[in-house]
Design a protein around this motif. Structure first.
Motif, short mmCIF file in Angstrom:
data_model
loop_
_atom_site.label_atom_id
_atom_site.label_comp_id
_atom_site.label_asym_id
_atom_site.label_seq_id
_atom_site.Cartn_x
_atom_site.Cartn_y
_atom_site.Cartn_z
N GLU A 84 7.51 -5.52 -9.15
CA GLU A 84 8.86 -5.94 -9.52
C GLU A 84 9.17 -7.25 -8.80
O GLU A 84 9.15 -7.29 -7.56
CB GLU A 84 9.87 -4.87 -9.08
CG GLU A 84 11.29 -5.19 -9.45
CD GLU A 84 12.23 -4.04 -9.08
OE1 GLU A 84 12.82 -3.45 -9.98
OE2 GLU A 84 12.35 -3.74 -7.87
N TYR A 85 9.41 -8.31 -9.58
CA TYR A 85 9.73 -9.59 -8.95
C TYR A 85 11.18 -9.55 -8.47
O TYR A 85 12.07 -9.14 -9.22
CB TYR A 85 9.52 -10.74 -9.94
CG TYR A 85 8.05 -10.93 -10.28
CD1 TYR A 85 7.23 -11.67 -9.44
CD2 TYR A 85 7.49 -10.33 -11.40
CE1 TYR A 85 5.87 -11.82 -9.73
CE2 TYR A 85 6.14 -10.47 -11.70
CZ TYR A 85 5.34 -11.22 -10.86
OH TYR A 85 4.01 -11.36 -11.14
N GLY B 232 -6.05 2.37 -7.70
CA GLY B 232 -6.03 2.90 -9.06
C GLY B 232 -4.61 3.08 -9.60
O GLY B 232 -4.33 4.03 -10.34
N LYS B 233 -3.71 2.17 -9.22
CA LYS B 233 -2.31 2.26 -9.67
C LYS B 233 -2.01 1.14 -10.68
O LYS B 233 -2.63 0.07 -10.63
CB LYS B 233 -1.37 2.11 -8.46
CG LYS B 233 -1.52 3.21 -7.42
CD LYS B 233 -0.88 4.49 -7.89
CE LYS B 233 -1.00 5.57 -6.80
NZ LYS B 233 -0.31 6.80 -7.15
N ASP C 45 4.21 5.67 -5.52
CA ASP C 45 4.61 5.28 -6.87
C ASP C 45 5.99 4.62 -6.90
O ASP C 45 6.75 4.77 -7.87
CB ASP C 45 4.57 6.48 -7.83
CG ASP C 45 3.14 6.95 -8.05
OD1 ASP C 45 2.27 6.10 -8.34
OD2 ASP C 45 2.87 8.16 -7.86
N LYS C 46 6.32 3.90 -5.83
CA LYS C 46 7.58 3.14 -5.79
C LYS C 46 7.32 1.73 -6.28
O LYS C 46 6.18 1.26 -6.25
CB LYS C 46 8.07 3.06 -4.33
CG LYS C 46 8.91 4.23 -3.88
CD LYS C 46 9.36 4.07 -2.44
CE LYS C 46 10.56 3.17 -2.29
NZ LYS C 46 11.14 3.19 -0.95
N LYS C 47 8.40 1.02 -6.68
CA LYS C 47 8.24 -0.37 -7.13
C LYS C 47 7.70 -1.24 -5.98
O LYS C 47 8.01 -0.99 -4.81
CB LYS C 47 9.60 -0.92 -7.58
CG LYS C 47 10.06 -0.34 -8.90
CD LYS C 47 9.26 -0.93 -10.04
CE LYS C 47 9.73 -0.42 -11.39
NZ LYS C 47 8.75 -0.74 -12.46
N LEU C 48 6.91 -2.24 -6.35
CA LEU C 48 6.35 -3.17 -5.35
C LEU C 48 7.13 -4.49 -5.42
O LEU C 48 6.93 -5.28 -6.35
CB LEU C 48 4.87 -3.43 -5.66
CG LEU C 48 3.84 -2.48 -5.05
CD1 LEU C 48 4.17 -1.03 -5.28
CD2 LEU C 48 2.46 -2.79 -5.56
N ILE D 269 0.85 -1.21 0.00
CA ILE D 269 0.00 0.00 0.00
C ILE D 269 0.89 1.25 0.00
O ILE D 269 0.70 2.18 -0.80
CB ILE D 269 -0.95 0.02 1.22
CG1 ILE D 269 -1.92 -1.17 1.19
CG2 ILE D 269 -1.72 1.34 1.29
CD1 ILE D 269 -2.80 -1.30 2.44
N ILE D 270 1.87 1.25 0.89
CA ILE D 270 2.70 2.46 1.06
C ILE D 270 3.55 2.71 -0.18
O ILE D 270 3.65 3.85 -0.66
CB ILE D 270 3.55 2.31 2.35
CG1 ILE D 270 2.64 2.43 3.57
CG2 ILE D 270 4.67 3.35 2.40
CD1 ILE D 270 3.28 2.07 4.89
N ASN D 271 4.13 1.64 -0.74
CA ASN D 271 4.93 1.83 -1.96
C ASN D 271 4.06 2.32 -3.12
O ASN D 271 4.45 3.22 -3.86
CB ASN D 271 5.64 0.54 -2.35
CG ASN D 271 6.91 0.33 -1.55
OD1 ASN D 271 7.10 0.96 -0.51
ND2 ASN D 271 7.78 -0.55 -2.01
N ALA D 272 2.88 1.72 -3.25
CA ALA D 272 2.01 2.12 -4.35
C ALA D 272 1.60 3.59 -4.20
O ALA D 272 1.59 4.34 -5.18
CB ALA D 272 0.77 1.22 -4.40
#
Ligand code: NAD
Length: 339
Positions: free
Chosen positions: A271-272, A264-265, A204-207, A198-201
């Motif tokens: 990112e694996y 809505g992202k 707009d950071k990679k998950l 949630i926080i990364n999204a």
């Protein structure tokens, strides 16, 4: 009733404190917490305003401190949430997991032996059962499943469970143990899957998703876990283990996609990354015993719980912004940015 809740400044412990203050306003709650990186006094701000709540900063492995607390507070019930709880950290440094999760539990049990207690409840995890294969959806963990741990974290939790059983048998301490599946909800520390995503999204950071993302976890909304523990304290049989889970299995990648959709992202934020060492494939709880004996069942559907959780993180930016700066940033870079 005087109820000691250890680890109450962490995720599930704090939710349990709020649950109990609301549900049993005539009980007195004493939170004992060492305030490690995972403990946060801000989480308990509203509880601090209540007359029947008290916070004591102490390490459960500190025998002298624990005995002093028992002498002063005269608990009727102890619910032990205090633990080092993050598998990745246990892989990096197992020792503190043994110190808190095993030695800490033994000190609490010794205090119960010395001063007497009406109930000692150990909050354990389904991870003590190891994992199940992905291609056998018919298999579930029951209370009779052998303990077969995969990580230093789960080994330390299994060690604690065995001590609890031994103290019940040898010293007749009135104990119960609950083994719950993965929890999610408010106040969840940002290093764990759901808040991390949630926080990364939101930023707009990679998950970062481990391996192929197909590892399956059985998710339960934290309030349902609190309700189950409350029922065990009231009606559970002494000496017993109760599994807690909501038959809500999801692959990690599906959980991540649900969160992205909710916010809505775009999915290209995923990112694996290199898989966790010894990563358990599937956890799945059979909750028949707690359902038939105590009438418990989960009340929150995953679709609703995840919506509530995302909303909570959107509305409590100050809470998690305070955490993700400083030491947490160093940890995050070590874990994900340098892979
Ligand atoms: P958490 O890491 O969010 O909180 C742990 C709390 O314990 C923190 O407040 C920390 O300061 C405190 N603590 C740590 N070491 C201590 C010590 N030596 N003395 C006193 N306090 C100490 O953990 P959580 O996710 O809330 O988990 C709580 C319990 O539930 C743990 O025992 C965990 O094994 C169990 N559990 C967690 C989950 C889950 O999905 N999070 C699932 C099943 C079981």
């Amino acid at each position: 009733m005087n109820i000691i809740v250890t680890g109450g400044a962490g995720f599930i412990g704090s939710n349990f404190i709020y649950y109990m203050l609301k549900k049993h306003p005539s009980d007195r709650i004493i939170c004992v917490d060492k305030l490690t990186y995972a403990g946060n006094l801000e989480t308990l701000e509203s509880a601090m305003e209540k007359k029947n709540f008290k916070f004591i900063r102490a390490d459960i492995a500190d025998r002298r401190a624990v005995y002093r607390i028992f002498e002063q507070e005269k608990p009727d019930i102890v619910v032990n949430f205090a633990a080092e709880s993050h598998v990745d950290r246990s892989i990096e440094n197992p020792e503190i997991f043994l110190q808190t999760n095993v030695i800490g539990t033994s000190v609490l049990l010794d205090a119960c032996r010395k001063y007497g207690i009406d109930r000692y409840h150990q909050v354990s995890t389904d991870e003590v059962y190891g994992d199940l294969p992905l291609d056998r959806p018919d298999l579930f963990f029951t209370e009779e499943t052998n303990l077969k741990t995969s990580s230093p974290y789960s080994a330390s939790k299994a060690g604690a469970d065995l001590l609890v059983m031994a103290y019940h048998r040898t010293y007749k301490i009135p104990t119960t143990i609950s083994r719950c599946s993965n929890n999610y909800g408010p106040y969840h520390f940002p290093e764990k899957l759901i808040p991390l995503m949630i926080i990364n999204a939101l930023s707009d950071k990679k998950l970062p998703v481990y391996g192929d993302g197909k590892n399956v976890r059985d998710w339960l909304y934290v309030e349902d876990h609190c309700h189950a523990i409350d029922l065990i304290l009231q009606k559970g049989r002494v000496g017993e283990v109760y599994n807690i889970g909501g038959h809500n299995e999801r692959a990690n990648i599906d959980v991540v996609k649900t969160i992205l959709k909710e916010l809505g992202k775009p999915e290209d934020l995923i990112e694996y990354v290199t898989d966790r060492k010894g990563h358990d494939r599937r956890y799945a709880i059979d909750p028949t015993k707690i359902h038939t004996e105590l009438g418990w069942e989960p009340e929150t559907k995953f679709e609703d719980g995840i919506k509530k959780t995302v909303k909570w993180y959107l509305e409590h930016r100050d809470w998690w912004m305070g955490i993700i700066s400083g030491d947490y940033q160093t940890y995050y870079e070590r874990m994900y940015d340098k892979r």
